[in-house]
Write an enzyme that holds these catalytic residues in place. Structure first.
Site, mmCIF file in Angstrom:
data_model
loop_
_atom_site.group_PDB
_atom_site.id
_atom_site.type_symbol
_atom_site.label_atom_id
_atom_site.label_comp_id
_atom_site.label_asym_id
_atom_site.label_seq_id
_atom_site.Cartn_x
_atom_site.Cartn_y
_atom_site.Cartn_z
ATOM 1 N N HIS A 59 -3.462 -53.614 2.220
ATOM 2 C CA HIS A 59 -3.794 -54.737 3.111
ATOM 3 C C HIS A 59 -5.285 -54.798 3.411
ATOM 4 O O HIS A 59 -5.711 -54.505 4.530
ATOM 5 C CB HIS A 59 -2.983 -54.618 4.407
ATOM 6 C CG HIS A 59 -1.524 -54.849 4.201
ATOM 7 N ND1 HIS A 59 -0.545 -54.214 4.923
ATOM 8 C CD2 HIS A 59 -0.868 -55.669 3.330
ATOM 9 C CE1 HIS A 59 0.641 -54.632 4.526
ATOM 10 N NE2 HIS A 59 0.478 -55.498 3.554
ATOM 11 N N HIS A 90 2.984 -50.308 -0.694
ATOM 12 C CA HIS A 90 3.934 -50.290 0.427
ATOM 13 C C HIS A 90 5.379 -50.090 -0.022
ATOM 14 O O HIS A 90 6.244 -49.835 0.809
ATOM 15 C CB HIS A 90 3.817 -51.610 1.204
ATOM 16 C CG HIS A 90 2.387 -52.001 1.458
ATOM 17 N ND1 HIS A 90 1.679 -52.800 0.594
ATOM 18 C CD2 HIS A 90 1.530 -51.648 2.433
ATOM 19 C CE1 HIS A 90 0.436 -52.947 1.046
ATOM 20 N NE2 HIS A 90 0.320 -52.255 2.160
ATOM 21 N N HIS A 149 7.553 -56.131 7.914
ATOM 22 C CA HIS A 149 6.497 -55.423 7.167
ATOM 23 C C HIS A 149 7.020 -55.089 5.761
ATOM 24 O O HIS A 149 8.185 -54.717 5.607
ATOM 25 C CB HIS A 149 6.106 -54.139 7.918
ATOM 26 C CG HIS A 149 4.896 -53.474 7.343
ATOM 27 N ND1 HIS A 149 4.961 -52.707 6.213
ATOM 28 C CD2 HIS A 149 3.595 -53.512 7.705
ATOM 29 C CE1 HIS A 149 3.732 -52.278 5.920
ATOM 30 N NE2 HIS A 149 2.890 -52.747 6.817
ATOM 31 N N GLU A 154 6.730 -52.569 3.849
ATOM 32 C CA GLU A 154 7.315 -51.222 3.689
ATOM 33 C C GLU A 154 8.747 -51.199 4.222
ATOM 34 O O GLU A 154 9.633 -50.549 3.634
ATOM 35 C CB GLU A 154 6.455 -50.176 4.422
ATOM 36 C CG GLU A 154 6.991 -48.760 4.225
ATOM 37 C CD GLU A 154 6.202 -47.698 4.979
ATOM 38 O OE1 GLU A 154 5.018 -47.928 5.312
ATOM 39 O OE2 GLU A 154 6.782 -46.630 5.237
ATOM 40 N N THR A 194 5.991 -45.228 7.619
ATOM 41 C CA THR A 194 4.976 -44.160 7.544
ATOM 42 C C THR A 194 3.737 -44.415 8.406
ATOM 43 O O THR A 194 2.939 -43.508 8.607
ATOM 44 C CB THR A 194 4.496 -43.996 6.087
ATOM 45 O OG1 THR A 194 3.988 -45.249 5.632
ATOM 46 C CG2 THR A 194 5.596 -43.501 5.176
ATOM 47 N N CYS A 237 3.071 -40.547 8.039
ATOM 48 C CA CYS A 237 2.375 -39.716 7.056
ATOM 49 C C CYS A 237 1.158 -39.021 7.654
ATOM 50 O O CYS A 237 0.691 -39.362 8.745
ATOM 51 C CB CYS A 237 1.986 -40.558 5.847
ATOM 52 S SG CYS A 237 0.535 -41.558 6.147
ATOM 53 N N SER A 285 -0.743 -52.370 9.336
ATOM 54 C CA SER A 285 -0.026 -51.687 10.417
ATOM 55 C C SER A 285 -0.802 -50.470 10.911
ATOM 56 O O SER A 285 -1.021 -50.296 12.112
ATOM 57 C CB SER A 285 1.359 -51.272 9.911
ATOM 58 O OG SER A 285 1.971 -50.385 10.787
ATOM 59 N N SER A 319 -6.608 -48.537 4.618
ATOM 60 C CA SER A 319 -6.856 -49.451 3.500
ATOM 61 C C SER A 319 -8.268 -50.034 3.506
ATOM 62 O O SER A 319 -8.572 -50.928 2.721
ATOM 63 C CB SER A 319 -5.826 -50.589 3.553
ATOM 64 O OG SER A 319 -5.681 -51.062 4.878
HETATM 65 O O1 10G Z 1 -0.737 -49.945 7.273
HETATM 66 P P1 10G Z 1 0.016 -50.820 6.362
HETATM 67 O O2 10G Z 1 1.372 -50.279 6.035
HETATM 68 O O3 10G Z 1 0.148 -52.241 6.836
HETATM 69 O O4 10G Z 1 -0.726 -50.853 4.949
HETATM 70 P P2 10G Z 1 -2.259 -50.843 4.510
HETATM 71 O O5 10G Z 1 -2.293 -51.415 3.158
HETATM 72 O O6 10G Z 1 -3.114 -51.434 5.549
HETATM 73 O O7 10G Z 1 -2.667 -49.293 4.460
HETATM 74 C C1 10G Z 1 -2.159 -48.381 3.527
HETATM 75 C C2 10G Z 1 -0.780 -48.046 3.862
HETATM 76 C C3 10G Z 1 0.277 -48.296 3.075
HETATM 77 C C4 10G Z 1 0.161 -48.665 1.659
HETATM 78 C C5 10G Z 1 1.636 -48.232 3.624
HETATM 79 S S1 10G Z 1 2.377 -46.719 3.318
HETATM 80 FE FE1 SF4 Z 2 0.825 -45.087 3.303
HETATM 81 FE FE2 SF4 Z 2 0.290 -42.666 4.196
HETATM 82 FE FE3 SF4 Z 2 0.719 -43.102 1.611
HETATM 83 FE FE4 SF4 Z 2 -1.492 -43.909 2.773
HETATM 84 S S1 SF4 Z 2 -0.833 -41.765 2.477
HETATM 85 S S2 SF4 Z 2 -0.272 -45.086 1.383
HETATM 86 S S3 SF4 Z 2 -0.762 -44.554 4.773
HETATM 87 S S4 SF4 Z 2 2.192 -43.321 3.260
#
Ligand code: 10G
Ligand code: SF4
Length: 318
Positions: A52, A85, A135, A137, A175, A205, A234, A277
């Site tokens: 994201h 995700h 979401h 995920e 996570t 996580c 998120s 991200s």
């Molecule tokens: O924090 P979310 O899940 O919205 O995603 P992101 O793309 O901002 O950050 C990386 C986290 C994931 C890919 C979800 S495990």
């Molecule tokens: Fe999502 Fe955590 Fe994996 Fe990053 S390490 S992609 S925040 S589960």
């Protein structure tokens, strides 16, 4: 007449949280798109934003990636990457059915939750899933199990009211949740269902919990906190929330241009962090914008060093 001296810039101490920014799953997902472009040539399709972050997405678009919402937008003869995700099982099944080449960039820590969900269903349990409705995920994890075998719980109020069979229950979580809110929801579930099966290890996580802990460590010294991240991220939203709850006014910004200078005012110390991200380049961009207006002293507040890395999919490295 001597030249009038320019007004000196006000001093500002910037506490830069560490760890911040890219986690191992994001790093891996971006590399997967880059390697797929090398291996297959452009265009490579990506289902959903790979992570994201608009800046990351635009950069990959510039390299030849095409982002789509659903598989039916992918032509039969082009490869497709699934976002970090995670996706419902129906998505790779559809890709297979159409004979598409696909690479799954789901973070291994999300896949771990998917496998746990499958196992719990095999054991005949009903799962309460703690997460945020809508979401990707959450959609992906619900798509690992038969309809009706998992119920979403978003809040303590949900946990107190949810109607599920009283025995053979288990819970799992998204996570990227707030560590504190999740503990409260889990507490409410355990109070109602003392026998409920908890995951073997925390589903939130390491990257999510480390980034929240790093904000907690600097917040007591900060008058304001800037979080670099997207409004649909998120884990980034949770960082701003953590600081707000500690009484530190916080803003989620995508880039330096989003800084609200009136809101920032003239504090003596602010905090700066970035969601999992958000690229480090954007942290430097924000820092440079602060330097144009303030006489800045930078301090890196290293909380928990991270060494996590994940293997790349075999099909891209052999
Ligand atoms: O924090 P979310 O899940 O919205 O995603 P992101 O793309 O901002 O950050 C990386 C986290 C994931 C890919 C979800 S495990
Ligand atoms: Fe999502 Fe955590 Fe994996 Fe990053 S390490 S992609 S925040 S589960």
């Amino acid at each position: 007449m001597p030249e009038p001296k320019p007004n000196p810039k006000p001093s500002l101490r910037v506490l830069i949280a560490a760890p911040r920014g890219f986690c191992a799953g994001v790093d891996r997902a971006i590399q997967i798109v880059e390697l797929a472009l090398e291996r297959f040539g452009a265009p490579v399709y990506v289902r959903h934003e790979i992570v994201h972050n608009r800046f990351v997405v635009e950069r990959l678009k510039g390299m030849g990636a095409i982002f789509v919402d659903e598989l039916d937008e992918v032509p039969d003869d082009r490869p497709v990457v699934f976002s970090a995700h995670g996706v419902p099982k129906a998505v790779p099944a559809e890709a297979q059915g159409r004979g598409l080449t696909y690479v799954d960039a789901t973070c291994p820590l999300v896949s771990k939750v998917h496998r746990q969900a499958e196992r719990l269903i095999e054991e005949g349990r009903h799962i309460l899933f703690i997460g945020h409705a809508g979401h990707p995920e959450v959609i992906g994890t619900f798509g690992q199990v038969p309809a009706g075998s998992m119920t979403l719980v978003e809040t303590v109020e949900d946990a107190e009211a949810v109607e599920v069979p009283p025995s053979n229950l288990a819970f799992l979580t998204q996570t990227t949740l707030s560590v504190d809110d999740t503990a409260a929801v889990v507490g409410a579930l355990k109070a109602r269902f003392p026998e409920i099966r908890a995951p073997r290890s925390e589903d939130i996580c390491y990257a999510t919990s480390n980034r929240q802990a790093a904000v907690k460590a600097i917040a007591p010294e900060c008058e304001r906190l800037l979080v670099i991240g997207a409004p649909n991220s998120s884990n980034s939203l949770r960082l701003a929330e953590v600081a707000e709850r500690m009484g530190v006014s916080s803003r989620l910004i995508e880039r330096a241009a989003d800084i609200d200078w009136d809101w920032l005012g003239q504090p003596s110390t602010i905090g700066l962090t970035a969601g999992a991200s958000a690229p480090e380049l954007l942290v430097r961009e924000v820092f440079d914008a602060l330097r144009e207006r303030f006489d800045v002293t930078e301090e890196i507040a290293d909380h928990t060093p991270e060494r996590m890395t994940f293997k790349l999919p075999r099909e891209l490295v052999t």
